[in-house]
Design an enzyme around this catalytic site. Structure first.
Site, PDB file in Angstrom:
ATOM      1  N   LYS A  84       0.844  -1.201   0.000  1.00  0.00           N
ATOM      2  CA  LYS A  84       0.000   0.000   0.000  1.00  0.00           C
ATOM      3  C   LYS A  84       0.880   1.252   0.000  1.00  0.00           C
ATOM      4  O   LYS A  84       1.757   1.413   0.860  1.00  0.00           O
ATOM      5  CB  LYS A  84      -0.862   0.012   1.273  1.00  0.00           C
TER       6      LYS A  84
HETATM    7  O1  G3P Z   1      -8.080   0.880   5.091  1.00  0.00           O
HETATM    8  C1  G3P Z   1      -8.364   2.178   4.748  1.00  0.00           C
HETATM    9  C2  G3P Z   1      -9.752   2.672   5.065  1.00  0.00           C
HETATM   10  O2  G3P Z   1     -10.672   1.662   4.873  1.00  0.00           O
HETATM   11  C3  G3P Z   1      -9.856   3.396   6.382  1.00  0.00           C
HETATM   12  O3  G3P Z   1     -11.176   3.616   6.774  1.00  0.00           O
HETATM   13  O4  G3P Z   1     -12.799   4.183   8.556  1.00  0.00           O
HETATM   14  O5  G3P Z   1     -10.397   4.921   8.784  1.00  0.00           O
HETATM   15  O6  G3P Z   1     -11.900   5.977   7.120  1.00  0.00           O
HETATM   16  P1  G3P Z   1     -11.575   4.730   7.866  1.00  0.00           P
END
Ligand code: G3P
Length: 216
Positions: A84
């Protein structure tokens, strides 16, 4: 559309895979910190032994040379590892360099169609638009998925779209309808997707009737 789990929690990943519905995992530094994990490599290797598909691990080094070296090292942890890399100015160059070396890259922190286009041009294997974080600032996250699907679904591009930052089951449904290749979901959203009150009520009634007629 495939489903990935967005977590570094081993027990939750085991359960998702046991249900037969999870084919990959995404992690990020925040999710790793939430689990109190200091040895990122060990936990990613463990996750790779559990899930049948791609497992994303994020670079944490700063500066493009360090990011590239770390990305290359991460890619060797397991054949299913995807590196990533953020959609930053350095990130595109690092992604392109890694892709040229045959490394599968997931370009993350994508918030615009142009960032997704650049990720695809750089040779990313996945691009991860963040739906929930856009909704959080009164911007339509699902519209971003629709735009990216329009832009990337031509034969010249092989980049798959991971709908990320999913907050609730409607985001999953809307991502699938928009044409995302994958949605990466928190475990709680996966549980919410399974449940329906009519299923529970129907099953209770079926069992009550069965017990009556069978005498058991
Ligand atoms: O893995 C990246 C993403 O899914 C993060 O989500 O909930 O931290 O905005 P969030």
């Amino acid at each position: 559309m495939r489903l990935f789990l967005d977590t570094a929690n081993i027990d939750l990943i085991k359960q998702g895979v046991a249900w037969g519905v999870v084919s990959g995992v995404t992690t990020n530094p925040t999710l790793v910190a939430q689990e109190g994990i200091s040895d990122y490599e060990s936990v990613i290797k463990k996750i790779c032994e559990i899930v049948p598909g791609e497992v994303s691990a994020e670079v944490t080094a700063e500066g493009k040379d360090n990011m590239f070296e770390q990305g290359l090292a991460i890619s060797k942890w397991h054949p299913n590892v995807v590196v990533k890399v953020p959609c930053t100015v350095d990130g595109y160059e690092v992604a392109a360099h890694l892709a040229k070396e045959g490394v599968k890259v997931n370009m993350t922190l994508c918030f615009s169609p142009n960032q997704a286009l650049l990720a695809a041009l750089a040779g990313a294997y996945f691009v991860s638009p963040f739906v929930g974080r856009l909704d959080d600032i009164s911007t339509d996250g699902i519209a971003l998925i629709e735009d990216i699907v329009d832009i990337l679904h031509i034969p010249e591009f092989n980049t798959q779209i991971i709908s990320a930052s999913i907050r609730h089951p409607m985001h999953v449904l809307q991502s699938a309808k928009a044409g995302a290749d994958v949605a990466t979901v928190p475990f709680k959203v996966l549980q919410q997707m399974m449940k329906h009150p009519l299923t529970d009520a129907g099953q209770t009634k079926f069992m009550e009737d069965w017990h009556k007629v069978s005498g058991k």
